[in-house]
Scaffold this motif. Structure first.
Motif, short mmCIF file in Angstrom:
data_model
loop_
_atom_site.label_atom_id
_atom_site.label_comp_id
_atom_site.label_asym_id
_atom_site.label_seq_id
_atom_site.Cartn_x
_atom_site.Cartn_y
_atom_site.Cartn_z
N GLN A 158 0.82 -1.08 0.07
CA GLN A 158 -0.15 0.00 0.18
C GLN A 158 0.95 1.33 -0.12
N GLU A 159 0.91 2.05 -0.95
CA GLU A 159 1.27 3.35 -1.09
C GLU A 159 0.50 4.35 -0.66
N PHE A 160 1.04 5.31 0.08
CA PHE A 160 0.30 6.36 0.64
C PHE A 160 1.28 7.56 0.98
N GLY A 161 0.91 8.88 0.85
CA GLY A 161 1.50 10.18 0.89
C GLY A 161 1.20 10.60 -0.63
N ALA A 162 2.26 11.03 -1.20
CA ALA A 162 2.23 11.62 -2.48
C ALA A 162 1.66 10.56 -3.57
N PHE A 163 1.97 9.54 -3.31
CA PHE A 163 1.35 8.20 -4.15
C PHE A 163 0.47 7.42 -3.44
N SER A 164 -0.74 7.00 -4.07
CA SER A 164 -1.68 6.23 -3.31
C SER A 164 -2.14 4.88 -4.18
#
Length: 568
Positions: free
Chosen positions: A307-313
């Motif tokens: 799971q990517e989160f922050g600037a990329f999701s």
């Protein structure tokens, strides 16, 4: 006459006898007079009869009639014990040996040297104590060189302290690390396509801290093992680029006979900043798995949830399967792997690969959608090991280096948007004939098929590395190393590309061939005694001063240096 003579003789004897009686009487009279004055004295005369003490009497023969015996008095303490009738053979108890004399540990050293190309170096390693369960120490390293070109110089420093403690149930370890890398943008074009009269200087500073706790290995078939680690760093350059990251890792495994049920997880929290860039790049990963390990078979099957989160999701799920089969124990194993992952892009990783990086670098994560590998490994006898692997990868948004249009001696980072395919072959071999001779070698053959770019920039198809160590005797040793890299391709802009860069514009770019190189180095060491030794080393013996790994950056020519090592 005869009668006369007889008469005279008789008269003479009578006269003599008369005088004798008178003398005895006189003596008696005198003695009586004395007794009246002294009292009374009696003198008894008898034969001498010696008397011996009882202790010195000896008999000539023993008295056989003496039958008297001596009876000693004893005190008895009786214990009530059961009588055991055991006819089995008892185990012999080994005699305990005397304590072995501890060997004198020589695990610390100081090293310093200098040589041509303004080479200066210094190293120090200190490890406290000989207790295997408690280790602590530190390491320092400095190395600097300079070439003939304007500002063709670099220097590196590293300082690290570490500690490790093995307790009854767990193992604790930690380290603190500092690195500095100083250099200059000295890149020049032999064809004078640009000017770089005053190269800018660059310096990277890297601070890192890490701590880990892990359970000790046990032979219990139903054991529960675990581990946890935290790593954090702060990175920055001489200009305005900054980056920080914290990574937490956890691992849990339950052993049930031949099976293992496990869970691995990690979370990466990072932020990259520059004058025009600020990116929060965070990734959470979860990897549950089941493992079978028995009779030469080892299979690990699971999934990799990312799971990517922050600037990329973005949420992605990949397979995570590995297998290892032993066909001939210790000689031949077959292995395979199928996996996928998301790789976090950071300035620290990019500058480790290419330190001549520009400012305001764009950050994107690369996605390894599907990766497959298979091969064989094993040994061919004592001292011989090998590994051969074939792999195929499909990577999206793979980062590539390109020369900046305005300052060609600096590099930007672009991404090959789409699915780049890579087919490769990797081989490793290790041969140790004896303690005197050891050789290792590694080769990589790779074929890139870019997604949107015309080439995979600065990705050579062939890389070879090899090391040889030879001990002539206990004092003199030699070593040699060679690194070979095939040609690669570089992209040069003829006009300013679009910002932000998304799709390549082949009308404003040209392809340049970056020639390969061979870097050969040799070294020697001589041990004076247990404390002191000397060393010498020569690099780039072929004196390659034109072809480097990156375009416009020529390597330093042949250089020789040596020094002294003190061990304690």
């Amino acid at each position: 006459m005869r009668f006369s003579k007889l008469l005279y003789t008789t008269a003479l004897f009578i006269t003599a006898g008369t005088f004798s009686l008178q003398a005895q009487d006189t003596k008696t009279t005198e003695k009586k007079k004395d007794d009246k004055t002294i009292a009374e004295e009696i003198e008894v005369v008898r034969p001498y009869k010696p008397v011996l003490a009882e202790a010195v009497k000896l008999r000539r023969s023993p008295d056989l009639n003496d039958v008297k015996t001596y009876k000693a008095k004893f005190n008895y303490g009786l214990t009530d014990r059961k009588l055991e009738l055991n006819s089995d053979i008892n185990k012999l108890q080994a005699q305990q040996l005397a304590d072995e004399r501890k060997a004198e540990l020589v695990n610390n050293y100081l090293k310093a040297g200098f040589g041509s190309a303004s080479t200066s170096m210094a190293e120090a390693y200190i490890n406290l104590g000989g207790d295997e369960a408690l280790q602590a120490g530190g390491f320092f390293r400095h190395f600097a060189q300079s070439g003939k070109l304007n500002e063709q110089k670099f220097n590196q420093q590293e300082f690290s302290v570490f500690g490790r403690s093995i307790l009854d149930q767990v193992t604790l370890s930690g380290r603190l690390n500092y690195q500095r890398n100083g250099l200059a943008f000295y890149g020049q074009d032999p064809n004078n396509s640009f000017q770089n009269l005053s190269p800018e200087k660059q310096a990277f500073n890297f601070f890192e801290a890490e701590g880990e706790v892990a359970s000790k290995y046990t032979t219990d078939e139903n054991a529960l093992s675990y581990a946890a680690k935290i790593n954090g760093y702060i990175w920055g350059d001489k200009f305005n680029a900054k980056e920080n990251s914290v990574v937490l890792n956890g691992y849990l495994n339950k052993r049930i006979s031949s099976f293992n049920l496990g869970l691995a997880t990690s979370i990466e929290l990072g932020k990259t900043q520059d004058l025009l860039v600020s990116v929060g790049n965070n990734i959470f990963k979860l990897n549950p798995y089941i493992r079978l390990q028995t009779n030469g078979v080892k299979i690990n099957a699971g999934i990799n949830f990312v799971q990517e989160f922050g600037a990329f999701s973005e949420t992605r799920i990949f397979p995570a399967v590995t297998a290892d089969f032993t066909l001939i124990p210790d000689y031949l194993q077959i292995f395979g792997e199928l996996k996928g992952d998301v790789n976090r892009t950071s300035l620290k990783q990019l500058t480790d690969e290419n330190p001549f990086l520009n400012s305001n670098i764009e950050i994107q994560n690369s996605v390894e959608k599907l990766s497959f590998a298979a091969g064989i490994k094993g040994t061919g006898g004592p001292g011989f090991g090998y590994k051969v692997k074939v792999y195929h990868k499909e990577i999206s948004q793979m980062p590539l280096f390109v020369n900046d249009f305005a300052t060609p001696y600096k590099y930007d980072v672009i991404y090959d948007f789409g699915n780049m395919k890579l087919l490769g072959l990797e081989g490793e071999i290790s041969v140790q004939v004896s303690n005197a001779l050891k050789w290792t070698g590694k080769v990589n053959l790779e074929n890139y098929k870019p997604a949107s770019e015309s080439e995979s920039w600065f990705k050579p198809q062939l890389r070879v590395s090899s090391n040889l160590l030879y001990n002539f005797n206990d004092k003199l040793s030699f070593n040699a190393a060679v690194a070979i890299q095939d040609d690669s391709k570089a992209k040069i802009y003829t006009a300013q590309p679009a910002v932000p860069y998304v799709i390549p514009d082949r009308d404003i770019e040209t392809t340049v061939n970056v020639k390969g190189f061979v870097d050969l180095g040799v070294g020697a060491g001589y041990k004076i005694n247990n404390k002191f030794s000397v060393f010498a080393k020569a690099n780039n013996l072929l004196n390659n001063t034109t072809n480097g790994r990156f375009l416009y950056y020529q390597p330093i020519g042949v250089n020789v240096f040596g020094g002294l090592t003190y061990s304690f």
